[in-house]
Design an enzyme around this catalytic site. Structure first.
Site, short mmCIF file in Angstrom:
data_model
loop_
_atom_site.label_atom_id
_atom_site.label_comp_id
_atom_site.label_asym_id
_atom_site.label_seq_id
_atom_site.Cartn_x
_atom_site.Cartn_y
_atom_site.Cartn_z
N ASP A 16 -15.72 6.75 -9.60
CA ASP A 16 -14.36 7.28 -9.68
C ASP A 16 -14.22 8.40 -8.65
OD1 ASP A 16 -11.76 7.86 -10.69
OD2 ASP A 16 -12.62 9.44 -11.95
N ASP A 18 -11.47 11.39 -8.67
CA ASP A 18 -11.11 12.71 -9.19
C ASP A 18 -12.06 13.14 -10.30
OD1 ASP A 18 -8.72 12.89 -7.56
OD2 ASP A 18 -7.85 11.39 -8.89
#
Length: 246
Positions: A16, A18
């Site tokens: 991922d 963020d």
């Protein structure tokens, strides 16, 4: 693979963006809070209960595509808006309008404060690449490529499946596993031979639903128990910690 803290069966790592690679989760939370608080005051008046940038963000917004975050949070308050269109202006009282207001605020905050990467993650990515594992970035953000370029990290990833790619392919976002599964396919690796790296509860759900070989939760905000409950195989505070395991 013990030096990476991963099972020997893992051939690819799916990250991922963020809160995992970049320190942008707090900026997203602040932009959502400003957006939702203004909307709630306009909708319910000055006494409206504000958006909680920790609890509400983690439960309803974090890791989800922007429009899904709007729908899910507002539904938790019993509010349902018309969908509108993706190019709705940021003052439109539609799902896309609210989402576009959040993105407008997010980009302004990034321009003002810049973007930073987690040094522990960058070192871990270097180690992963040195061991010959394939890598993908999997993010609900439509700004993923620009953010990676801003921190000089685009070269770490063989594949990018972000909000733009998901829209092009019609892939539902997290907590559905489809974007992670697409990244694994693009890398030529079965889900059971890939590891997912996430900080969001929705990301944990996606890792579990996709039957990935290993799911790593990164706990930036003190939610280790919740990450385990949502499917993490291991939880670390920083990926430097995972890389140091023997």
């Amino acid at each position: 693979m013990s030096e990476l803290g991963l099972p020997d069966t893992i051939l690819a790592c799916l990250f991922d963006l963020d809160g995992v690679v970049t320190k942008t989760a707090a900026v997203h939370a602040a932009a959502w809070k400003e957006t939702f608080d203004a909307f709630l005051r306009a909708h319910e008046g000055a006494g409206a209960r504000p958006f909680d940038a920790v609890a509400d963000y983690d439960e309803y917004v974090d890791g989800r595509p922007r429009a899904d975050g709007v729908r899910t949070f507002l539904a938790s308050r019993g509010i349902h808006l018309p969908e509108g269109a993706p190019d709705d202006p940021p003052d439109a009282r539609t799902v896309h309008g609210v989402g576009n207001r959040k993105n407008e605020l997010l980009l302004a905050k990034i321009r003002t404060g810049g973007v930073e990467a987690y040094e522990g993650t960058l070192r871990y990515l270097e180690a992963v690449r040195a061991h010959g594992l394939r890598t993908a970035i999997v993010s609900s953000s439509a700004n993923c490529r620009d953010v990676l370029r801003a921190v000089g990290a685009e070269h770490f990833f063989d594949v990018r499946v972000d909000g733009l790619v998901a829209a092009e392919r019609g892939l539902p976002g997290k907590p559905h596993p489809d974007t992670f599964l697409a990244a694994a396919r693009d890398l030529g690796v079965e889900a059971g031979r890939a590891a997912v790296f996430e900080d969001a509860l929705a990301g944990m759900d996606a890792g579990r639903a996709g039957r990935f070989g290993y799911v790593v939760g990164i706990d930036r905000v003190g939610q280790a128990d919740a990450l385990y409950a949502h499917g993490a195989d291991v939880v670390v505070a920083d990926l430097a910690e995972l890389g140091g395991k023997q």
